[in-house]
Design a protein around this motif. Sequence first.
Motif, mmCIF file in Angstrom:
data_model
loop_
_atom_site.group_PDB
_atom_site.id
_atom_site.type_symbol
_atom_site.label_atom_id
_atom_site.label_comp_id
_atom_site.label_asym_id
_atom_site.label_seq_id
_atom_site.Cartn_x
_atom_site.Cartn_y
_atom_site.Cartn_z
ATOM 1 N N VAL A 1 17.982 52.221 53.786
ATOM 2 C CA VAL A 1 17.521 53.002 52.969
ATOM 3 C C VAL A 1 16.410 52.381 52.380
ATOM 4 C CG1 VAL A 1 17.448 54.303 50.964
ATOM 5 C CG2 VAL A 1 18.884 55.105 51.948
ATOM 6 N N ASN A 2 16.850 51.062 52.047
ATOM 7 C CA ASN A 2 15.924 50.017 51.856
ATOM 8 C C ASN A 2 14.464 49.137 52.471
ATOM 9 O OD1 ASN A 2 15.326 48.749 49.414
ATOM 10 N ND2 ASN A 2 16.639 46.637 49.116
ATOM 11 N N LEU A 3 14.819 49.405 54.003
ATOM 12 C CA LEU A 3 13.566 49.012 54.782
ATOM 13 C C LEU A 3 13.172 49.993 54.441
ATOM 14 C CD1 LEU A 3 15.853 47.128 57.866
ATOM 15 C CD2 LEU A 3 13.981 46.494 56.746
ATOM 16 N N GLU A 4 13.360 51.487 54.514
ATOM 17 C CA GLU A 4 12.533 52.995 54.466
ATOM 18 C C GLU A 4 11.438 52.015 53.659
ATOM 19 O OE1 GLU A 4 15.335 56.002 55.178
ATOM 20 O OE2 GLU A 4 15.672 55.768 56.983
ATOM 21 N N GLU A 5 12.102 52.067 52.287
ATOM 22 C CA GLU A 5 10.973 51.381 51.121
ATOM 23 C C GLU A 5 10.009 50.545 51.616
ATOM 24 O OE1 GLU A 5 14.774 53.742 48.326
ATOM 25 O OE2 GLU A 5 13.434 51.568 47.949
ATOM 26 N N GLU A 6 10.345 49.989 51.996
ATOM 27 C CA GLU A 6 9.421 48.559 52.625
ATOM 28 C C GLU A 6 8.637 48.877 53.266
ATOM 29 O OE1 GLU A 6 11.671 45.452 53.217
ATOM 30 O OE2 GLU A 6 13.146 45.276 51.613
ATOM 31 N N LYS B 1 1.974 51.075 50.710
ATOM 32 C CA LYS B 1 1.996 51.331 48.631
ATOM 33 C C LYS B 1 0.368 51.015 48.223
ATOM 34 C CE LYS B 1 6.307 48.616 48.071
ATOM 35 N NZ LYS B 1 6.754 49.066 49.278
ATOM 36 N N LYS B 2 0.755 51.914 47.720
ATOM 37 C CA LYS B 2 -1.600 52.238 46.996
ATOM 38 C C LYS B 2 -1.369 51.825 45.497
ATOM 39 C CE LYS B 2 -2.356 55.759 50.314
ATOM 40 N NZ LYS B 2 -1.351 55.902 51.474
ATOM 41 N N GLY B 3 -1.886 50.647 45.847
ATOM 42 C CA GLY B 3 -2.142 50.258 44.567
ATOM 43 C C GLY B 3 -2.914 50.404 43.385
ATOM 44 N N ILE B 4 -2.814 50.267 42.326
ATOM 45 C CA ILE B 4 -3.737 50.722 40.887
ATOM 46 C C ILE B 4 -5.234 49.793 40.975
ATOM 47 C CG2 ILE B 4 -2.648 49.682 38.851
ATOM 48 C CD1 ILE B 4 -3.337 53.511 38.271
ATOM 49 N N SER B 5 -4.601 48.472 40.582
ATOM 50 C CA SER B 5 -5.724 47.406 40.879
ATOM 51 C C SER B 5 -6.767 47.143 41.337
ATOM 52 C CB SER B 5 -4.815 45.707 40.664
ATOM 53 O OG SER B 5 -4.713 45.779 41.996
#
Length: 161
Positions: free
Chosen positions: A9-14, A18-22
Amino acid sequence: VCLDDRKKVNLEEEERPKKGISKSALPYKRSPPSWLKVSPADVEEHVCKLAKKGLTPSQIGVILRDSNGIAQVVSVTGHKIVRILKAHGLAPEVPEDLYMLIKKAVQVRKHLETNRKDKDSKFRLILIESRIHRLARYYRTTRKLPANWKYESGTASTMVA
């Protein structure tokens, strides 16, 4: 839940992109900084000189920011870089963002000539060209491009070269 399942599960999340907001924000004050001692005429002259060298409006902005300390041309002159270029007859005939997309499509097409089996590039080319068509439609409606302007992949390489 066993330990192996948690790792999975952790690998799938990594792996998920990711779309940042900065992002950077423009200063609230629209006037030029007090330490900037450059006249608007000097800035316009510098912009035109850089455009005559063949630089794009964004490249001109980066050079002015990095080597001349002019963060925003519009705060000094009251006009954006493209408007200054248009007033002096130096504006590009195709808007810069559309030009860059066409350039990218030409590069991908050239890559596909040598690598015919590259299915991912073929898919990406379709996406790039659909973006070109959408942007061209917008520029035609806002009259930044002539009404009869059309993107054709065969003639695109001559437009970029």
